[in-house]
Design a protein around this motif. Structure first.
Motif, PDB file in Angstrom:
ATOM      1  N   SER A 151     -13.914 -42.894 -17.088  1.00 35.68           N
ATOM      2  CA  SER A 151     -13.028 -43.904 -16.524  1.00 35.68           C
ATOM      3  C   SER A 151     -13.643 -44.464 -15.254  1.00 35.68           C
ATOM      4  CB  SER A 151     -11.662 -43.289 -16.217  1.00 35.68           C
ATOM      5  OG  SER A 151     -10.930 -44.109 -15.337  1.00 35.68           O
ATOM      6  N   GLN A 189      -9.254 -55.086 -12.381  1.00 34.74           N
ATOM      7  CA  GLN A 189      -9.939 -53.979 -13.033  1.00 34.74           C
ATOM      8  C   GLN A 189      -8.946 -53.085 -13.770  1.00 34.74           C
ATOM      9  OE1 GLN A 189     -11.773 -51.694  -9.880  1.00 34.74           O
ATOM     10  NE2 GLN A 189     -10.085 -52.151  -8.525  1.00 34.74           N
ATOM     11  N   ASN A 190      -9.493 -52.359 -14.731  1.00 30.88           N
ATOM     12  CA  ASN A 190      -8.750 -51.273 -15.361  1.00 30.88           C
ATOM     13  C   ASN A 190      -9.712 -50.108 -15.557  1.00 30.88           C
ATOM     14  OD1 ASN A 190     -10.280 -51.826 -17.647  1.00 30.88           O
ATOM     15  ND2 ASN A 190      -8.594 -52.666 -18.831  1.00 30.88           N
ATOM     16  N   LYS A 191      -9.346 -49.137 -16.382  1.00 33.74           N
ATOM     17  CA  LYS A 191     -10.183 -47.953 -16.550  1.00 33.74           C
ATOM     18  C   LYS A 191     -11.499 -48.256 -17.248  1.00 33.74           C
ATOM     19  CE  LYS A 191      -6.241 -44.809 -16.779  1.00 33.74           C
ATOM     20  NZ  LYS A 191      -5.502 -43.816 -17.607  1.00 33.74           N
ATOM     21  N   GLU A 216      -8.516 -50.121 -23.501  1.00 29.71           N
ATOM     22  CA  GLU A 216      -8.305 -48.748 -23.030  1.00 29.71           C
ATOM     23  C   GLU A 216      -7.783 -47.835 -24.130  1.00 29.71           C
ATOM     24  OE1 GLU A 216      -6.674 -48.209 -18.987  1.00 29.71           O
ATOM     25  OE2 GLU A 216      -6.133 -50.317 -19.113  1.00 29.71           O
ATOM     26  N   SER A 272      -3.275 -55.580 -12.886  1.00 27.58           N
ATOM     27  CA  SER A 272      -3.247 -55.139 -14.281  1.00 27.58           C
ATOM     28  C   SER A 272      -4.183 -55.999 -15.113  1.00 27.58           C
ATOM     29  CB  SER A 272      -1.817 -55.235 -14.820  1.00 27.58           C
ATOM     30  OG  SER A 272      -1.770 -54.948 -16.185  1.00 27.58           O
TER      31      SER A 272
END
Length: 255
Positions: A104, A70-72, A215, A142
């Motif tokens: 986010s 996952q990320n934002k 992002e 990441s």
């Protein structure tokens, strides 16, 4: 006879030297360098609970210890991750969770009021081949943005609410979807259900306001009900049944 043996020995020596040179110089260039590395053990870089679990029912594979990255701007869930090259992976099956706002996901996950949030849920049971913008590091979680990819088989794109029922559920079903930066498309038949309204056609193109999982470019507003969705175009409309408010098109208009 001696002359024959001399020529034979000379020819054999040339062949032997050529074989050694081939194995030392050519083979390393055409064969992979060592065995393919095993999938590293995943560690959750964000150290948060699985806040999205309420969107799935008991027995769904998404709750059966999938690998989570996952990320934002999104979450990827998959049972099987197969690396094809440095930036390309085959995931099967695949679920993508994208916020329908500029918030986010880290803020949503840690916010006790996230029950008011809406999410886009993309499911590809047969999986997908995803080409990322940068190498994917499963050990630190990441997640780079998606450069392009192909989602195979039956695909659903669904708008889901967390913590409250959907008053007007939105569901799109199709198959064999392509991702190219900010564009999602398929020439296959498409069915869209929004509340009691129905739309059927084919040749779909969705334009996003940012790259999938990107992002870098913020969305315009946290209040935009469609979040990352900028345009949805259906080039061949076959059937449409639209729910109208009470009184139809002329409801509320004085004669």
């Amino acid at each position: 006879m001696k002359q024959f043996i001399k020529h034979y020995a000379k020819a054999s020596l040339i062949v032997l030297i050529s074989m050694v040179a081939y194995s030392v110089v050519v083979v390393p260039q055409i064969e992979p360098h060592g065995p393919v590395a095993e999938l590293p053990e995943f560690s959750d870089a964000f150290d948060i609970d699985k806040w999205w679990s309420e969107m799935f029912a008991d027995g769904d594979w998404q709750l059966n210890k999938p690998t989570i990255i996952q990320n934002k701007r999104g979450v990827l869930l998959a049972e099987n991750w197969e690396q094809i090259d440095e930036t390309t992976w085959r995931l099967q099956p695949l679920t993508m969770i994208l916020p329908a706002s500029d918030a986010s996901l880290l803020d949503i996950a840690s916010d006790p009021q996230h029950a008011s949030r809406d999410m886009w849920l993309v499911n590809a049971k047969e999986g997908a081949v995803i080409h990322f913008d940068a190498p994917l590091d499963l050990q630190n979680g990441s997640l780079p943005s998606v450069k392009h990819g192909q989602l195979a088989g039956a695909i659903t794109i669904e708008r889901r609410s967390i913590g409250r029922p959907n008053e007007r559920p939105w569901l799109l079903t199709t198959s064999d979807v392509a991702i190219d930066r900010c564009h999602i498309s398929t020439p296959q038949p498409v069915a869209i259900q929004w509340g009691s309204s129905r739309i059927r056609g084919r040749d779909l193109r969705i334009t996003l306001r940012n790259e999938v999982l990107g992002e870098n470019v913020p969305l315009d507003s946290d209040e935009n009900p469609w979040g990352p969705l900028d345009e949805l175009e259906l080039y061949r409309l076959e059937d449409m049944d639209v729910e109208l408010p009470a009184g139809g098109l002329w409801g509320g208009i004085d004669p």
